[in-house]
Structures are given as C-alpha cells and as structure tokens.
Design a protein around this motif. Structure first.
Motif, short mmCIF file in Angstrom:
data_model
loop_
_atom_site.label_atom_id
_atom_site.label_comp_id
_atom_site.label_asym_id
_atom_site.label_seq_id
_atom_site.Cartn_x
_atom_site.Cartn_y
_atom_site.Cartn_z
N LEU A 189 5.64 -13.07 11.65
CA LEU A 189 4.62 -12.74 12.64
C LEU A 189 3.87 -14.02 13.00
N HIS A 190 3.09 -13.98 14.06
CA HIS A 190 2.32 -15.15 14.47
C HIS A 190 1.02 -15.22 13.66
N PRO A 191 0.63 -16.42 13.22
CA PRO A 191 -0.63 -16.55 12.46
C PRO A 191 -1.85 -16.00 13.20
N THR A 192 -1.86 -16.12 14.52
CA THR A 192 -2.97 -15.59 15.30
C THR A 192 -3.06 -14.07 15.16
N TYR A 193 -1.92 -13.42 15.07
CA TYR A 193 -1.89 -11.97 14.89
C TYR A 193 -2.48 -11.59 13.53
N ILE A 194 -2.14 -12.33 12.49
CA ILE A 194 -2.71 -12.08 11.16
C ILE A 194 -4.24 -12.24 11.22
N SER A 195 -4.69 -13.27 11.90
CA SER A 195 -6.13 -13.49 12.05
C SER A 195 -6.79 -12.32 12.77
N GLN A 196 -6.16 -11.84 13.83
CA GLN A 196 -6.71 -10.71 14.57
C GLN A 196 -6.76 -9.44 13.72
N LEU A 197 -5.74 -9.23 12.90
CA LEU A 197 -5.75 -8.08 11.99
C LEU A 197 -6.91 -8.20 11.01
N GLU A 198 -7.06 -9.38 10.41
CA GLU A 198 -8.11 -9.57 9.40
C GLU A 198 -9.50 -9.43 9.99
N ARG A 199 -9.66 -9.72 11.26
CA ARG A 199 -10.97 -9.57 11.91
C ARG A 199 -11.17 -8.18 12.51
N GLY A 200 -10.17 -7.31 12.36
CA GLY A 200 -10.29 -5.95 12.87
C GLY A 200 -10.13 -5.84 14.37
N LEU A 201 -9.56 -6.87 15.00
CA LEU A 201 -9.36 -6.85 16.45
C LEU A 201 -8.07 -6.15 16.84
N LYS A 202 -7.15 -6.06 15.91
CA LYS A 202 -5.87 -5.38 16.12
C LYS A 202 -5.67 -4.38 14.99
N SER A 203 -4.90 -3.35 15.29
CA SER A 203 -4.57 -2.34 14.30
C SER A 203 -3.08 -2.47 13.97
N PRO A 204 -2.73 -2.64 12.70
CA PRO A 204 -1.31 -2.84 12.37
C PRO A 204 -0.51 -1.55 12.47
N THR A 205 0.74 -1.69 12.85
CA THR A 205 1.65 -0.56 12.78
C THR A 205 2.01 -0.34 11.31
N GLU A 251 -1.24 -18.47 7.54
CA GLU A 251 0.04 -19.02 8.00
C GLU A 251 1.18 -18.63 7.06
N ALA A 252 0.93 -18.67 5.77
CA ALA A 252 1.97 -18.30 4.80
C ALA A 252 2.34 -16.83 4.92
N VAL A 253 1.33 -15.98 5.08
CA VAL A 253 1.60 -14.55 5.26
C VAL A 253 2.39 -14.34 6.55
N ALA A 254 1.96 -14.98 7.61
CA ALA A 254 2.65 -14.84 8.90
C ALA A 254 4.10 -15.29 8.78
N PHE A 255 4.34 -16.41 8.11
CA PHE A 255 5.70 -16.92 7.94
C PHE A 255 6.57 -15.91 7.19
N ARG A 256 6.03 -15.37 6.10
CA ARG A 256 6.80 -14.39 5.31
C ARG A 256 7.10 -13.12 6.09
N CYS A 257 6.18 -12.74 6.96
CA CYS A 257 6.34 -11.50 7.72
C CYS A 257 7.03 -11.71 9.07
#
Length: 81
Positions: free
Chosen positions: A32-48, A24-30
């Motif tokens: 972005l939505h916390p769910t998106y950070i979770s998806q990135l960390e689980r390898g479900l999404k690829s970051p730009t 949540e803290a990373v998402a707030f700073r960026c």
C-alpha cells in the motif's frame, strides 16, 4: 470520518509503534502507499476488511484484535474532532 475511524487509526498507530515499525515499513509489507497508512492512522480513511487484515498481519496481530481494541478504547475515551 466517523469517530470510530479515528479510534481505530489511533489503535493501529499505537500497535505499529509498539512493534517498532514505520508507516513506510507497514505500507511496504502490505503493498500500500505510505500516505494511505497515514490517512488510516489519522482517521481520514476507513480500511476495507482486506486492508485491515493486511495491516494486522504486518503488525503481528489480527484484524479482530485491532477492532476489539478500538471498540474498547472508543467506549472509554471521547474522541475530539
């Protein structure tokens, strides 16, 4: 997603925990939505590149350091789907 996304996500999560931040803290700073950070960390999404840079800045590192760490870890450790 590709195995590299899983490794990169693991590297991001490890770095985030090492600096004592929540998703949540990373998402707030960026902004972005916390769910998106979770998806990135689980390898479900690829970051730009833009998102990778935002996350790296929030974690006090660079995007290139995150990528190098993921490449190094990926070469030394198999990823199980």
């Amino acid at each position: 997603m590709d195995a590299f996304e899983k490794v990169l996500g693991r590297v991001i999560a490890q770095r985030r925990r090492s600096v004592g931040m929540s998703q949540e803290a990373v998402a707030f700073r960026c902004k972005l939505h916390p769910t998106y950070i979770s998806q990135l960390e689980r390898g479900l999404k690829s970051p730009t590149i833009r998102v990778l840079r935002l996350i790296a800045d929030a974690l006090g590192t660079s995007g290139s350091e995150l990528l190098v760490a993921a490449e190094s870890e990926g070469a030394n450790r198999p990823v199980h789907e």
